[in-house]
Design a protein around this motif. Structure first.
Motif, PDB file in Angstrom:
ATOM      1  N   GLN A   1       3.334  54.829  26.105  1.00 14.86           N
ATOM      2  CA  GLN A   1       3.366  53.206  25.705  1.00 14.86           C
ATOM      3  C   GLN A   1       1.939  53.067  25.212  1.00 14.86           C
ATOM      4  OE1 GLN A   1       5.740  50.654  28.080  1.00 14.86           O
ATOM      5  NE2 GLN A   1       5.229  48.784  26.701  1.00 14.86           N
ATOM      6  N   LEU A   2       1.587  51.945  24.322  1.00 17.33           N
ATOM      7  CA  LEU A   2       0.443  51.638  24.061  1.00 17.33           C
ATOM      8  C   LEU A   2      -0.173  50.795  24.973  1.00 17.33           C
ATOM      9  CD1 LEU A   2       0.122  51.222  20.076  1.00 17.33           C
ATOM     10  CD2 LEU A   2      -0.208  53.095  21.569  1.00 17.33           C
ATOM     11  N   ALA A   3      -1.308  50.707  25.399  1.00 14.34           N
ATOM     12  CA  ALA A   3      -2.173  49.898  26.263  1.00 14.34           C
ATOM     13  C   ALA A   3      -2.269  48.444  25.679  1.00 14.34           C
ATOM     14  CB  ALA A   3      -3.210  50.579  26.882  1.00 14.34           C
ATOM     15  N   PRO A   4      -2.437  47.280  26.374  1.00 14.13           N
ATOM     16  CA  PRO A   4      -2.709  46.279  25.565  1.00 14.13           C
ATOM     17  C   PRO A   4      -4.240  46.160  25.043  1.00 14.13           C
ATOM     18  CG  PRO A   4      -2.810  45.808  27.948  1.00 14.13           C
ATOM     19  CD  PRO A   4      -2.294  47.184  27.635  1.00 14.13           C
ATOM     20  N   MET A   5      -4.574  46.520  23.985  1.00 15.95           N
ATOM     21  CA  MET A   5      -5.870  46.731  23.587  1.00 15.95           C
ATOM     22  C   MET A   5      -6.802  45.626  23.195  1.00 15.95           C
ATOM     23  SD  MET A   5      -5.525  50.477  21.240  1.00 15.95           S
ATOM     24  CE  MET A   5      -3.845  51.026  21.227  1.00 15.95           C
ATOM     25  N   GLU A   6      -6.168  44.734  22.759  1.00 15.89           N
ATOM     26  CA  GLU A   6      -6.774  43.295  22.361  1.00 15.89           C
ATOM     27  C   GLU A   6      -7.191  42.668  23.826  1.00 15.89           C
ATOM     28  OE1 GLU A   6      -8.145  39.566  21.788  1.00 15.89           O
ATOM     29  OE2 GLU A   6      -6.353  39.943  22.790  1.00 15.89           O
ATOM     30  N   GLU A   7      -6.319  42.609  24.783  1.00 13.52           N
ATOM     31  CA  GLU A   7      -6.613  42.084  26.203  1.00 13.52           C
ATOM     32  C   GLU A   7      -7.658  42.784  26.726  1.00 13.52           C
ATOM     33  OE1 GLU A   7      -3.223  41.879  28.787  1.00 13.52           O
ATOM     34  OE2 GLU A   7      -4.687  42.695  30.506  1.00 13.52           O
ATOM     35  N   LEU A   8      -7.835  44.179  26.716  1.00 15.77           N
ATOM     36  CA  LEU A   8      -8.729  45.088  27.097  1.00 15.77           C
ATOM     37  C   LEU A   8     -10.297  44.643  26.538  1.00 15.77           C
ATOM     38  CD1 LEU A   8      -6.904  48.488  27.525  1.00 15.77           C
ATOM     39  CD2 LEU A   8      -7.915  47.131  29.475  1.00 15.77           C
ATOM     40  N   LEU A   9     -10.126  44.685  24.968  1.00 15.77           N
ATOM     41  CA  LEU A   9     -11.358  44.395  24.463  1.00 15.77           C
ATOM     42  C   LEU A   9     -11.906  42.840  24.782  1.00 15.77           C
ATOM     43  CD1 LEU A   9     -12.813  45.638  21.943  1.00 15.77           C
ATOM     44  CD2 LEU A   9     -11.575  44.219  20.677  1.00 15.77           C
ATOM     45  N   ALA A  10     -10.974  41.965  24.964  1.00 16.76           N
ATOM     46  CA  ALA A  10     -11.609  40.436  25.158  1.00 16.76           C
ATOM     47  C   ALA A  10     -12.081  40.700  26.544  1.00 16.76           C
ATOM     48  CB  ALA A  10     -10.381  39.736  25.147  1.00 16.76           C
ATOM     49  N   ALA A  11     -11.721  41.515  27.640  1.00 18.14           N
ATOM     50  CA  ALA A  11     -12.170  41.715  28.801  1.00 18.14           C
ATOM     51  C   ALA A  11     -13.382  42.328  28.912  1.00 18.14           C
ATOM     52  CB  ALA A  11     -11.111  42.170  29.616  1.00 18.14           C
ATOM     53  N   GLY A  12     -13.751  43.089  27.918  1.00 16.70           N
ATOM     54  CA  GLY A  12     -15.127  43.796  27.809  1.00 16.70           C
ATOM     55  C   GLY A  12     -14.813  45.200  27.375  1.00 16.70           C
ATOM     56  N   CYS A  13     -13.814  45.900  27.286  1.00 14.60           N
ATOM     57  CA  CYS A  13     -13.827  47.062  26.714  1.00 14.60           C
ATOM     58  C   CYS A  13     -14.606  47.471  25.371  1.00 14.60           C
ATOM     59  CB  CYS A  13     -12.612  47.710  27.141  1.00 14.60           C
ATOM     60  SG  CYS A  13     -11.970  48.007  28.643  1.00 14.60           S
ATOM     61  N   VAL A  14     -15.073  48.455  25.337  1.00 12.10           N
ATOM     62  CA  VAL A  14     -15.631  48.562  24.047  1.00 12.10           C
ATOM     63  C   VAL A  14     -15.069  49.862  23.365  1.00 12.10           C
ATOM     64  CG1 VAL A  14     -17.824  47.680  24.691  1.00 12.10           C
ATOM     65  CG2 VAL A  14     -17.363  50.269  24.947  1.00 12.10           C
ATOM     66  N   ALA A  15     -14.074  50.824  23.892  1.00 17.37           N
ATOM     67  CA  ALA A  15     -13.506  51.752  23.186  1.00 17.37           C
ATOM     68  C   ALA A  15     -12.116  51.875  24.036  1.00 17.37           C
ATOM     69  CB  ALA A  15     -14.165  52.832  23.198  1.00 17.37           C
ATOM     70  N   PHE A  16     -11.415  52.939  23.387  1.00 16.50           N
ATOM     71  CA  PHE A  16     -10.032  53.242  24.265  1.00 16.50           C
ATOM     72  C   PHE A  16      -9.770  54.811  24.165  1.00 16.50           C
ATOM     73  CE2 PHE A  16      -9.188  49.395  21.582  1.00 16.50           C
ATOM     74  CZ  PHE A  16      -9.484  48.423  22.615  1.00 16.50           C
ATOM     75  N   SER A  17      -9.340  55.298  25.336  1.00 15.76           N
ATOM     76  CA  SER A  17      -9.174  56.724  25.333  1.00 15.76           C
ATOM     77  C   SER A  17      -8.231  57.112  26.545  1.00 15.76           C
ATOM     78  CB  SER A  17     -10.792  57.330  25.882  1.00 15.76           C
ATOM     79  OG  SER A  17     -10.439  58.761  25.805  1.00 15.76           O
ATOM     80  N   ASN A  18      -7.456  58.206  26.369  1.00 14.35           N
ATOM     81  CA  ASN A  18      -6.709  58.773  27.080  1.00 14.35           C
ATOM     82  C   ASN A  18      -7.335  59.835  27.898  1.00 14.35           C
ATOM     83  OD1 ASN A  18      -4.325  57.412  27.215  1.00 14.35           O
ATOM     84  ND2 ASN A  18      -2.986  59.134  27.524  1.00 14.35           N
ATOM     85  N   ASP A  19      -8.793  59.828  27.927  1.00 14.64           N
ATOM     86  CA  ASP A  19      -9.540  60.966  28.411  1.00 14.64           C
ATOM     87  C   ASP A  19      -8.814  61.935  29.575  1.00 14.64           C
ATOM     88  OD1 ASP A  19     -12.078  62.308  28.359  1.00 14.64           O
ATOM     89  OD2 ASP A  19     -12.126  61.790  30.192  1.00 14.64           O
ATOM     90  N   GLY A  20      -8.831  63.220  29.360  1.00 13.91           N
ATOM     91  CA  GLY A  20      -8.261  63.964  30.442  1.00 13.91           C
ATOM     92  C   GLY A  20      -6.953  64.053  30.252  1.00 13.91           C
ATOM     93  N   GLU A  21      -5.942  63.181  29.549  1.00 16.01           N
ATOM     94  CA  GLU A  21      -4.705  63.301  29.512  1.00 16.01           C
ATOM     95  C   GLU A  21      -4.388  62.868  27.875  1.00 16.01           C
ATOM     96  OE1 GLU A  21      -2.862  64.153  31.923  1.00 16.01           O
ATOM     97  OE2 GLU A  21      -4.131  64.005  33.291  1.00 16.01           O
TER      98      GLU A  21
END
Lengths: 432, 313
Positions: A138-158
């Motif tokens: 299921q997709l993560a809440p990307m806009e929420e993460l972005l607003a909190a300070g994330c700068v990219a998205f990744s499932n790194d390693g998985e």
């Protein structure tokens, strides 16, 4: 004119002749002068840069800082200490913490820890999870993460095995922030830590073929082109992937890619004797792959360098090879180890400035310093001649897991400045 | 001569001279095994830990008998019921064993390189009784001892076929190294799914069909086919494997008239080898078992009685 508060005098600059003087004030570059300004700077800290190289501070787009949840391997304070010592101003940390960074609360915790430990930087830029719990369902809440300070998205390693879900992730993220993908076929030799080839055949280890990486690189390229949605390919390790990326870029596909110092410096020959320090995913490959990566980096087929800094505790590497954790600690040694390639003529200092400082910051829209007036004063002073030994003491990271342990490196970061603040200054003998 | 090696991790560490020493020592011990009283006091007061972190009956028993016939005290430690199953790391297990001060640790482990890992951390001798897919040096040495029993000491120019699951076989890897070092030609024969991707890197010729591999061969070593290979998608089914690769009398007719047939055991009759062949006159399978005890007596003796450079035993 504003009077400078930080001056580096008589310093060499990559790609420029002669000695230069850098003037900074209030955290920003005032001017980079091609001569020694006769004026004195009574209010400034003046650093003599003779014998040193002025490098832009680097951006590491791929680290694992382990906090929250695995603080015995590393925490944000120790990870940023290693970053400061290694000459980095910007650190992007992956989401595979416990709990996973798939919501704003975790992102905020990371940023608070960074602000407490290193209020003046290096700056921390978390990478949010692409899917909830990195579970690929299921997709993560990307806009929420972005607003909190994330700068990219990744499932790194998985990496997301479900191609339909990954398609939607790329589409959804396209209007928010870049997606970073760890390319590895989910079935083919997952998690082995050894390249499939002559070395794995002799050692009796299950290998991961380079094809397992290239298959997902091809998938990601096709999706990025089809959807016109950008994707950044993490830690590319093999020629097959390089060739796919080169073709894609010729067609104008919206893909960028990174590789790591260890893929440019080592091959699976390092596995001889079952050295768990050389166990990393993707695995160290062959000399042919190594040369292809160096060429791709020079030509821009591979856009950037990143460390994939993956600290582990000693006991997690002190096991038989198959049971050892994957990963190499890299922030402390990245620049010094790459200088070996500069001496060999395979990379120039300008290549490193471009691929390890400017391009990653551009791709992820982070502050960076090209030494133009008004740029943030983010730089490091590097002594290309100073030798030092990689030991558990000289590594600031809690993770001492590097095949370089015990080796001597030539080239050392003496000073790191982020936003005009000195965040690292190597203690020198008084006579120096 | 004084044995120069603290540990036996694989045959690749041995010189030709070392191999000769093992063979001569094993030959001298073989006679003990046919006496009415099969025990000599050579290793009296020495202790040998048999640390088998992977199931084994044959190899463990063989070492146990070898040790006891030399009057060593042997102690078995299996994974089941041991602290390894309770999550103890291999490092802690071996440091615990080391603290009990054995003279040798004979070990088997499912991870390639595990014997090397242990040997670096203990001061006593470590004898590798099989590590993952990597090495099984005592099996290769007992196979050589068996072949020298029929061929004499010189095996230069002999052609040995290793047939079956080479990819997952420590027996195959060690045998290729030892036989090629001594001048024999080794042919590996298996479906591609049961060969490493770069099988040639092992130093042998590679065949994917049985008939050409057998042409003129002097010996055929069958490997055990683990039944789980079928579940892993490497084989359609055992019957199909047998159709292509089971060693039968008809197929063996392509080999040299004096061809010898070997198998490290345990055998899957009718899968890797036809039942009648396993019992036929040119089968060396039971000779291998007998050789195993003599060779392991020799290896325990050489490693436990060696003197450190310039020091006492």
């Amino acid at each position: 004119m504003t009077s400078p508060d930080l001056v580096v005098a008589n310093v060499a600059v990559p790609g420029r002749d002669g000695l230069w003087t850098l003037l900074c004030a209030a955290g920003c570059v005032l001017e980079l002068l091609p001569h020694d300004p006769a004026a004195a700077f009574p209010d400034a800290r003046v650093i003599d840069g003779r014998g040193q190289l002025l490098m832009p501070a680097m951006t590491d787009a791929h680290t694992h800082l382990r906090e929250p949840g695995q603080e015995w391997k590393e925490d944000i304070a120790s990870g940023l200490a290693a970053a400061a010592g290694g000459g980095f101003s910007n650190i992007m940390c992956m989401a595979n913490t416990e709990p996973v960074n798939d919501n704003a609360a975790v992102t905020r915790l990371m940023l608070r820890r960074a602000a407490e430990a290193w209020p003046h930087g290096p700056r921390l830029f978390p990478v949010g999870a692409l899917t909830l719990g990195l579970a690929g369902k299921q997709l993560a809440p990307m806009e929420e993460l972005l607003a909190a300070g994330c700068v990219a998205f990744s499932n790194d390693g998985e990496p997301v095995a479900d191609t339909d879900l990954f398609r939607h992730a790329l589409e959804y993220a396209a209007d928010l922030a870049p997606v970073i993908d760890h390319c590895e076929d989910p079935y083919m030799g997952k998690g082995t830590g050894a390249n499939e080839g002559a070395m794995s055949a002799r050692l009796g280890l299950r290998g991961q073929p380079d094809v397992a990486e290239a298959l997902q690189v091809a998938r990601d390229i096709l999706l990025a082109e089809y959807l016109n949605a950008p994707v950044h390919l993490a830690h590319v390790s093999c020629r097959r992937a390089v060739e796919l990326i080169a073709d894609a870029k010729r067609r104008g596909a919206p893909v960028t890619a990174e590789t790591c110092p260890h893929y440019l410096l080592m091959t699976d020959a390092a596995l001889f004797g079952y050295d768990t320090m050389a166990k990393v995913n993707p695995p160290l490959r062959t000399d042919d792959d190594r040369l292809a990566l160096a060429q791709a980096l020079r030509e821009g087929v591979i856009d950037i360098l990143a460390t994939d800094h993956a600290p582990h505790a000693a006991h997690e590497k002190e096991t038989p090879f198959e049971e050892a954790k994957n990963g190499i600690t890299g922030l402390d040694t990245a620049l010094a180890s790459l200088w070996e390639l500069v001496r060999m003529g395979q990379l120039t200092p300008q290549d490193i400035a471009l691929r390890f400082a400017w391009r990653p910051a551009e791709i992820f829209k982070l502050p960076h310093c090209r030494f133009a007036p008004g740029d943030p004063a983010d730089f490091c002073l590097f002594d290309p001649e100073e030798s030092w030994v990689v030991t558990t003491e000289t590594l600031r990271s809690k993770g001492k897991n590097t095949p370089l342990l015990g080796q001597s490196l030539t080239g050392r970061v003496l000073l790191t400045v982020v936003g005009g603040h000195i965040v690292h200054e190597l203690a020198r003998p008084a006579a120096f | 001569m004084n044995w120069p090696h603290k540990d036996l991790l694989d045959v690749s560490q041995l010189s030709r001279e070392d191999v000769d020493v093992v063979m001569r020592t094993a030959a001298s011990f073989r006679e003990i095994n046919s006496r009415p009283v099969k025990k000599v006091p050579t290793l009296k007061g020495k202790s040998v830990v048999l640390f088998f972190a992977e199931p084994s009956t044959r190899t463990k028993t063989s070492f146990d008998i070898a040790g006891k016939r030399l009057s060593a005290d042997t102690f078995g430690l299996a994974k089941t019921g041991s602290s390894l199953q309770k999550g103890e790391t291999l490092k802690d297990t071996v440091l615990t064993l080391q603290a009990m001060n054995p003279d040798a640790i004979v070990m088997r482990h499912s991870a390639s390189g595990a014997a090397d890992f242990v040997a670096r951390r203990v001061s006593c001798a470590v004898i590798n009784a099989g590590d993952g897919w990597h090495a099984h040096p005592t099996q290769a040495l007992l196979d050589l001892f068996t072949l020298r029993g029929v061929w004499g000491d010189d095996i230069v120019g002999k052609t040995v076929v290793i047939l079956g699951d080479v990819a997952h076989s420590r027996v195959a890897r060690s045998n290729v190294r030892l036989l090629t070092m001594l001048g024999a030609t080794v042919r590996l024969c298996a479906p591609r799914t049961l060969l490493p991707k770069d099988a040639k890197a092992l130093g042998a010729r590679v065949y994917h069909e049985l008939e050409p591999a057998l042409d003129g061969a002097d010996a055929v070593m069958c490997l055990r086919l683990q039944l789980e290979r079928q579940e892993a998608g490497l084989l359609p089914e055992l019957r199909e494997y047998a159709r292509r690769f089971c060693l039968t009398k008809d197929r063996l007719a392509l080999a040299s008239p004096d061809v010898k047939v070997m198998h490290p055991g345990p055998i899957n009759r009718g899968v890797e080898i036809a039942s009648d062949l396993a019992d036929a006159g040119n089968s060396l399978i039971l000779d291998q078992v007998a050789s195993g005890v003599a060779v392991r007596m020799a290896l325990l003796y050489l490693h436990i009685t060696r003197k450190e450079e310039g020091g006492a035993a």
